[in-house]
Design an enzyme around this catalytic site. Structure first.
Site, PDB file in Angstrom:
ATOM      1  CG  ASP A   1      -2.303   0.621   0.870  1.00  0.00           C
ATOM      2  OD1 ASP A   1      -2.302   1.809   0.503  1.00  0.00           O
ATOM      3  OD2 ASP A   1      -3.345  -0.051   0.977  1.00  0.00           O
TER       4      ASP A   1
ATOM      5  CG  HIS B   1      -0.781   1.074  -3.422  1.00  0.00           C
ATOM      6  ND1 HIS B   1      -2.018   0.724  -2.924  1.00  0.00           N
ATOM      7  CD2 HIS B   1      -0.347  -0.021  -4.111  1.00  0.00           C
ATOM      8  CE1 HIS B   1      -2.319  -0.510  -3.301  1.00  0.00           C
ATOM      9  NE2 HIS B   1      -1.317  -0.981  -4.019  1.00  0.00           N
TER      10      HIS B   1
END
Length: 466
Positions: A274, A297
């Site tokens: 993430d 991410h």
């Protein structure tokens, strides 16, 4: 109230708190953007990697290689360090003793692996407490091993601590794989869908309502959910961390900051499933420098405004960093229906290496396929992108400014941007929707879709309430 009873009460409260939307936060500091940016780009020189911890291999139980017992060595309080025995009570007793002493060091010695159940370390403590992690600490192995009746939303919580340093060359191993494989996780269903079943997964290390903190030099890996979370904290220094989790591990943000201010994150390497760093509501004065991020991410402000909440974020700087093989580079993401503002943000001297969305503002963030359009939005303004160069994954445009229909993004500034496809020769055009800003220098590719000037009218009563 004794510290143990207070810990139990706070742990119950935190289980509820994590579900609440961000609270209204007003920021009152003012940000002055640096005008004198370097004339010569050094973007080809990647940031210095974070220093390797002293013990490169993961520590394991070894009675013959132990260090002498210090006054607050957890072994002195009964910890076994064999990786199997529940050492929670020994850590709590060591904490209570060190917390009540001046300039104390709580030692987690190298050569040992300590299993600790979900617990809270409560302050306030006397000054200059050092939590020295030279060995390995880890939680129970997965949901089935978690104690019945104990919150599965957090593992180790530090509450109302003022003036603590968590440091060392040790390892915090979150043992997250069994949590990632719960049926409810997005990657377990067909085409990213979820399946029924329990879904709570613990944050590894959470600091709550604490100040004057230092977290330095540790290796952290495989958290079930966020690796670090800072809620309601101020004056935080984070440096020289190594945070690692597989790229497909869900919701394993490296460092999440919310309701906090005066935070510095430096000289660290983060790769996970993430955001490397995520910044939530009511956060201001954050300086991020010399981060190597990815696969991940990216570095994100948001998501903000979920469930029509009010969110304020300002004075954020990300500089001298590398983002590689990531879904996003530098991102601002907000839900429709929110209110508040994101302002005075600088992204400077960042190298992108095969990043799908190197520069992105997404004011239509939504986890479902069909989210209803709403007029209210978090206002995004005064965002500077300077000296951002590298390559992008050509499945998406190198720049994406998707701003609210009713509340445009304003004062977006692009300076010295050069983003080329990682493969092939075809350069995609940037995408803009209701985005107002300028190109101070030649930008590759040119962001001709930006609208110059300011919109005639912004219809939102809460836009100036941050």
């Amino acid at each position: 109230m004794t510290r143990s009873l207070l810990s139990l009460a706070v742990l119950t409260f935190l289980s509820l708190f994590v579900l609440l939307p961000p609270t209204d936060g007003r920021t009152h500091s003012h940000h002055t953007r640096k005008k004198d940016l370097p004339a010569v780009s050094h973007i080809s020189v990647p940031p210095s990697p974070a220093p390797e911890p002293a013990n490169a291999a993961s520590p394991s139980y070894s009675g013959g290689d132990a260090e002498p017992i210090s006054p607050f060595d957890v072994r002195k309080f009964g910890a076994k360090g064999d990786g199997v025995t529940n050492d929670t009570d020994a850590f709590k007793m060591a904490w209570d003793a060190a917390c009540d002493a001046e300039s104390a060091t709580l030692l987690v010695p190298r050569g040992y692996s300590f299993m600790i159940q979900s617990t809270i370390f409560t302050g306030p403590c006397k000054a200059n407490l050092v939590f020295q992690i030279d060995g390995t600490i880890m939680p129970p192995d997965g949901p089935d091993s978690w104690p019945q009746g104990v919150s599965k939303r957090q593992w180790l919580v530090f509450y109302r601590i003022n003036g603590m340093s968590m440091q060392g060359g040790g390892l915090i191993d979150g043992r997250g794989e069994k949590w990632w494989n719960l049926p409810c996780k997005p990657h377990k269903g067909i085409n990213g869908t979820t399946m029924p079943g329990p879904c709570d997964s613990p944050v590894a290390i959470r600091f709550f309502m604490s100040s004057n903190l230092t977290v330095r030099g540790l290796r952290v890996m495989n958290s079930p959910q966020f690796h670090f979370r800072f809620d309601g904290c101020r004056n935080v220094l984070i440096e020289s961390l190594s945070i690692k989790a597989p790229s497909q591990s869900p919701n394993t943000d490296g460092i999440h900051i919310e309701n906090s201010n005066n935070v510095g994150i430096y000289n660290s390497m983060i790769s996970n499933g993430d955001d490397c760093v995520s910044i939530g509501a009511s956060t201001y004065d954050v300086d991020i420098r010399n981060i190597t991020c990815g696969p991940s991410h990216g570095i994100s402000i948001g998501s903000l405004g979920v469930r029509n909440s009010h969110a304020c974020v300002s004075n954020i700087t990300v500089t001298d960093s590398v983002i590689k093989h990531s879904d996003n580079g530098v991102r601002i993401k907000t839900w429709q229906g929110g209110s508040g503002a994101v302002s005075h943000v600088t992204f400077n001297n960042i190298h992108m290496d095969t990043v799908r969305n190197p520069i992105i503002i997404d004011q239509y963030y939504c986890l479902a396929k069909n989210c209803a359009n709403q007029t209210s939005a978090v206002y995004v303004s005064d965002i500077l992108y300077s000296n951002i160069k590298g390559t992008y994954d050509a499945r998406s445009p190198p720049m994406h400014f998707g701003c609210s229909d009713a509340i445009p993004c304003t004062n977006l500034t692009l300076s010295d941007i050069e983003l080329l496809p990682a493969q092939g020769q075809f350069v995609l055009n940037p995408f803009c929707w209701n985005a107002y800003g300028i190109m101070e220098t030649l930008t590759i590719p040119p962001a001709m879709c930006l609208v110059e000037g300011m919109p005639e009218k912004i219809i939102q009563t809460d836009v100036d309430h941050c």
